[in-house]
Scaffold this active site. Sequence first.
Site, PDB file in Angstrom:
ATOM      1  N   SER A   6     -11.579  -3.951  -2.994  1.00 35.22           N
ATOM      2  CA  SER A   6     -10.224  -4.059  -2.445  1.00 35.22           C
ATOM      3  C   SER A   6     -10.093  -5.324  -1.617  1.00 35.22           C
ATOM      4  O   SER A   6     -11.081  -5.987  -1.297  1.00 35.22           O
ATOM      5  CB  SER A   6      -9.922  -2.843  -1.571  1.00 35.22           C
ATOM      6  OG  SER A   6     -10.614  -2.965  -0.342  1.00 35.22           O
ATOM      7  N   LYS A   7      -8.856  -5.617  -1.253  1.00 37.57           N
ATOM      8  CA  LYS A   7      -8.590  -6.798  -0.451  1.00 37.57           C
ATOM      9  C   LYS A   7      -9.319  -6.696   0.889  1.00 37.57           C
ATOM     10  O   LYS A   7      -9.805  -7.689   1.417  1.00 37.57           O
ATOM     11  CB  LYS A   7      -7.087  -6.926  -0.234  1.00 37.57           C
ATOM     12  CG  LYS A   7      -6.714  -8.040   0.707  1.00 37.57           C
ATOM     13  CD  LYS A   7      -5.248  -8.369   0.628  1.00 37.57           C
ATOM     14  CE  LYS A   7      -4.661  -8.846   1.935  1.00 37.57           C
ATOM     15  NZ  LYS A   7      -5.496  -9.694   2.767  1.00 37.57           N
ATOM     16  N   ARG A   8      -9.392  -5.464   1.398  1.00 37.46           N
ATOM     17  CA  ARG A   8     -10.077  -5.275   2.684  1.00 37.46           C
ATOM     18  C   ARG A   8     -11.547  -5.714   2.643  1.00 37.46           C
ATOM     19  O   ARG A   8     -12.078  -6.221   3.619  1.00 37.46           O
ATOM     20  CB  ARG A   8      -9.956  -3.823   3.153  1.00 37.46           C
ATOM     21  CG  ARG A   8      -8.980  -3.677   4.318  1.00 37.46           C
ATOM     22  CD  ARG A   8      -8.634  -2.236   4.572  1.00 37.46           C
ATOM     23  NE  ARG A   8      -7.889  -1.695   3.423  1.00 37.46           N
ATOM     24  CZ  ARG A   8      -8.121  -0.504   2.874  1.00 37.46           C
ATOM     25  NH1 ARG A   8      -9.084   0.262   3.339  1.00 37.46           N
ATOM     26  NH2 ARG A   8      -7.406  -0.073   1.861  1.00 37.46           N
TER      27      ARG A   8
END
Length: 507
Positions: A262-264
Site C-alpha cells: 500500500s501507499k502507507r
Amino acid sequence: MIQRKIRVRFAPSPTGPLHIGGVRTALYNYLFAKKHHGDFILRIEDTDSNRFVPGAEEYIVESFKWLGISFDEGTHKGGKYAPYRQSERKEIYRQYVDILLDKGLAYIAFDTPDQLEAKRNEIANFQYDASTRMSMINSLTMPEEEVKSRIDSGEQYVVRIKINPEQTITINDLIRGKVTVNSSTLDDKVLYKSSDNLPTYHLANIVDDHLMEITHVIRGEEWLPSAPLHVTLYQCFGWEDTMPEFAHLPLLLKPESNGKLSKRDGDRLGFPVFPLQWTDHKSGEISSGYRESGYLPDALINFLALLGWNPGNDREIFTMEELIDLFSLEKCSKSGSKFDFKKGEWFNHQYIQMKSNEEIAELFLPVLKEKNINAAWNTVVKVTELVKERLNFINDLWTQTSFFFVAPDSYDEKTVQKRWKNDSKERMQELIDVLQEIGDFSASNLESVVMSWIASKEYHTGNIMNAFRLALVGESKGPHIFDIVEIVGKEEVIERLKTAIVKIGER
Ligand code: GLU
C-alpha cells in the site's frame, strides 16, 4: 479455430494516481502484445462518476510516456475502435443492456438504498440473488405496466443480471489454472444505473473487450472474483467463441510481510508507489514518484518485470527487447511477490553504471539549470564521471557534487572537531602560497607539487589533506581531492581556503 490477432488492453479507472501494481499489469500486457506482434490498447474506464478524479487520465498517459511503454490505440491516440473512453460510449452500452432485458437475462429493480439497507438488517448475509429476488421490488415481482409507469414517472432504477443458480462456472486462467465457481455464490450484480445512464464496470468492461476484439485479459488478481460474472455475461450475449483468455497476476506484497503493498508502506519505508509525483487535488498532499525520485525508467521496468515473472534462470538485467523476447504468461508466478524496494534501488544503481557519463550528465543539466549554475559541458561530464559509482539515483548527483559548483556555506561540526587541528589555519595559509605558484593546475601536477611541499616541511599528510578537504567541501566526503581542486580551479580554491581560515579559524 482461426487465429485471431493478439489484442490486449490496459483498462485503468481514473480514480487517482496509477499505483505501481497497475504499472506492472500494463507492462506485462505490453510485453505480451509485443512478443506476439499484437496490439496494446489503453482504455479509460470512467463509468463511475463518483470516483472520477480530474487529471488522473493525463497522469496515466504521461506515466507510460516516461516509461517508454507505448500503446497502439487509446484515448490519446485514437484507433479503429474509438472512442476509448467509456464515458463517451454510453449509447453503445445501452443497446447491450436492452439485449439482456429482451432476452430475460436481466431485470429492472427499483429498490432504494434504504430498502436495500433494511433487507440487509433483516437477513444475515443478504445477497440479491435467486433466493431473494422474488421478495424485492423489481420487474420480476410487479406487472409490466407498473414497471413502465414507474419509469415514466422518473423513478430511478438499476438493471441487474439474473444469475441462474446452481451452475458451474469455469475459468481456465492462464496463470492460476482452472478455477470453478458455483453460480449460486454470485449476486445479481447491477449492470446499469438510470441515475447517470451509465453501465457499471462489469458490463462496460466485457462489452468493450468484445467490441474491441480483445483476445487476452491480463489484469491484477483483485479482479479474479469478477471473472465468473464476466464469463456469465459472455454466455448471456452468446459470445463464448470470442471470449478472451484470462490471466490474473499475483499481488504485489509489502516488503516485509504478506499483506498487499500500500501507499502507507512507501511512506513508512521511504519509497514511491507511484510512477510520477502526484498532487492530490483536494488536500494538496504530494506523493512521491519514481521519476522525481531519480529513477531511470529502464531500471524501473526491469525491476517490475521480475516482480511476478522470471526467465527461468538467475539472470536479472534485461533490456525491454530482451523482456519482450523472453516473456511468457506460463512463467508468471501464482503467488504474490514481495515488493523489495531495495532491489529497485539496486537496479537503478546498475542502470546508472551502464549509462555513459554523457548520458548521465545530460540528465544532470536540468538540475544545474534550476540551481542557476552555469558550468561548462566538459566540467559537468567530468564531475559526473567522478561520482558515478556512488550514485543510486540521478538525484544523488547534486548532493554528491554540489561542492564542485558552489562553495560550502557551512562546515560540518563533527568534521571540524576531528579534522581542523591547532595548526590548520597556519598550514592552509602556507598552502595558499604554494597553490599561488602553480601554473599547471592539473590534478597530477597539483598532487606532486603539494606532496613534495608536505614532504619537504615534514608535515603530517593526513592532517593537511583533511583540513584542505574540509575547506573545499565543508565535510569529509567526495572524490580524490586533487580531482576536486583541478575542477574547482585555482582562484576559487584559494578563495575557499581563505574563507575557511576566517570562518573556522583557530581551534
Ligand atoms: N477498470 C478496471 C481497473 O481499474 C479494469 C480491470 C480489468 O482490467 O478488467 O483496474
